[in-house]
Design an enzyme around this catalytic site. Structure first.
Site, mmCIF file in Angstrom:
data_model
loop_
_atom_site.group_PDB
_atom_site.id
_atom_site.type_symbol
_atom_site.label_atom_id
_atom_site.label_comp_id
_atom_site.label_asym_id
_atom_site.label_seq_id
_atom_site.Cartn_x
_atom_site.Cartn_y
_atom_site.Cartn_z
ATOM 1 N N LYS A 191 0.964 -1.473 -0.002
ATOM 2 C CA LYS A 191 0.259 0.154 0.036
ATOM 3 C C LYS A 191 0.792 1.291 0.360
ATOM 4 O O LYS A 191 0.225 2.392 -0.669
ATOM 5 C CB LYS A 191 -0.566 0.089 1.062
ATOM 6 C CG LYS A 191 -2.383 -1.069 1.299
ATOM 7 C CD LYS A 191 -3.167 -0.088 0.110
ATOM 8 C CE LYS A 191 -4.218 -1.534 0.197
ATOM 9 N NZ LYS A 191 -5.076 -1.122 -0.978
ATOM 10 N N SER A 206 0.706 -10.738 -1.119
ATOM 11 C CA SER A 206 0.774 -8.633 -0.981
ATOM 12 C C SER A 206 0.533 -8.093 0.487
ATOM 13 O O SER A 206 0.587 -7.450 0.691
ATOM 14 C CB SER A 206 -1.239 -8.479 -1.137
ATOM 15 O OG SER A 206 -1.934 -9.058 -0.414
#
Length: 406
Positions: free
Chosen positions: A58, A308
């Site tokens: 992110k 992720s």
């Protein structure tokens, strides 16, 4: 530019993003996975974004978005809505750029993610049950204070920033044929697909969603983003009820397939990553590996599975490990009817011992209306070496004349 960036993202945008992020993000490792390679009969690599700054991808999109704000926008501060990973990315990016940040989280957001977000300097507030609820409150806050809303996925800068992971994949695995990406709102999937397809249109890009929070399949069938009415998944990092407008268009145009995985598959994948790859990931971060474990022959190799994120609450990790062990057949829960005579329990446990299973718990039930007067039900929790061993234990007990209920 509004809170949701208009337009589409090009390879040039992603390449420009990489220049802007050069001194901020980590070029995360690409690790070959021998156990997944053996399962798929071809090379499988892990793109370890769980080792990125703040523990997920992110920071790539958040920093790029915030770094491009005007002086007046920076003075007003930024606001975000996130279950945790985007929150940390925004908090760190804002801190690095000297900007005030406020983050709205849904109630029940993982405690470590909340603490880390505060540690990066953000003012954390809770609102609503789902990410969409927190996003509504973040928009209200932006309207009232003038703070700039940093959307978790639906902005061209955010998508371009996430796409830098795709450039790294092509460089680290130049012969890749399939890339599998955990998917919530679609920012990471869209960015990676745009970056890779521009250079290698032959590479197959596959997004993976949790079954209980899979907004993309219905939206793609409908031809436009369609919100889910409810969501249930432990994978909070990909629990997004509606694809973004920008990400939907990019996924529609550049992604080959969306697959879904169950909670059991996520648990098994997370456990396997800990045991075999020595990688700590959150449930969302294990989604790509879960898809491979579900259907090893479906993915053309060489394949890259993106991990992720790695931000998981230790309490949840313990529960998921237990769930994964049970899903993999490593925990076996049985009810066995035996005679209520001296030596009855000893005989049962001796039979279990001979199978090589380990007894974790034993409990008696004598008052059930289904039992005869001279019978007792024994509840066993056993530790086995896996599904095959578990079936061997069951067969041995039944061959010994025991009535066994799973």
């Amino acid at each position: 530019m509004t809170e949701v960036g208009v337009g589409s993202v090009s390879l040039a945008d992603v390449e420009a993003a990489r220049v802007a992020l050069a001194d901020v993000v980590v070029r995360t490792p690409m690790e070959e996975s021998r156990w997944l390679s053996a399962l798929t009969d071809g090379p499988v690599m892990l793109k370890c974004e769980n080792l990125q700054r703040t523990g997920s991808f992110k920071i790539r999109g958040a920093y790029l978005r915030i770094s491009r704000l005007s002086a007046d926008e920076r003075a007003a501060g930024v606001v975000a809505a996130s279950a945790g990973n985007h929150a940390q990315g925004v908090a760190l990016a804002a801190s690095l750029l000297g900007i005030k940040s406020t983050v709205f989280m849904p109630e029940g957001a993982p405690i470590p993610k909340e603490k880390a977000t505060r540690g990066y300097g953000a003012d954390v507030r809770f609102h609503g049950r789902y990410l969409e609820d927190a996003l509504v409150e973040a928009r209200r806050f932006a309207d009232e204070t003038g703070a700039v809303l940093i959307h978790p996925f639906d902005h061209v800068d955010v998508v371009a920033g996430q796409g830098t992971a795709g450039l790294e994949i092509l460089e680290q695995a130049p012969h890749v044929k399939t890339v599998i990406v955990p998917t919530g709102g679609g920012g990471l999937l869209a960015g990676i697909a745009i970056a890779i397809k521009a250079a290698r249109p032959d590479v197959r890009i596959i997004g993976v969603q949790a079954e209980g929070a899979a907004a993309f399949p219905g939206s793609l069938r409908h031809g436009a983003p369609v919100p889910l009415t409810s969501m249930t998944t432990m994978a909070d990092g990909i629990a997004v009820g509606r694809p973004g407008d920008i990400t939907f268009a990019a996924v529609r145009d550049h992604v080959d397939e969306i697959r879904t995985v169950s909670e059991e598959s996520l648990s098994r994948a997370l456990l396997a990553l800990i045991e075999r790859a020595k990688m700590v990931v959150e449930p969302a971060g294990a989604a790509a590996v879960a898809a491979i474990l579900d259907s090893p022959s479906h993915f053309e190799c060489p394949a890259v599975a993106v991990l992720s994120g790695g931000n998981i609450d230790p309490l949840l990790l313990g529960k998921v490990i237990q769930h994964g062990l049970a899903s993999a057949g490593r925990f076996l829960y049985l009810r066995v009817v035996i005679s209520d005579l001296p030596g009855g329990l000893a005989g049962l446990l001796a039979r279990v011992r001979d199978t090589g299973a380990n007894v974790l718990e034993v409990a008696h039930e004598r008052t059930s209306p289904t039992l005869h007067l001279n019978e007792v039900e024994v509840r066993l929790q056993l530790e086995t070496r896996g599904d095959v061993h578990a079936q061997t234990v069951l067969a041995a007990l039944r061959e010994g004349g025991y009535t066994v209920f799973e």
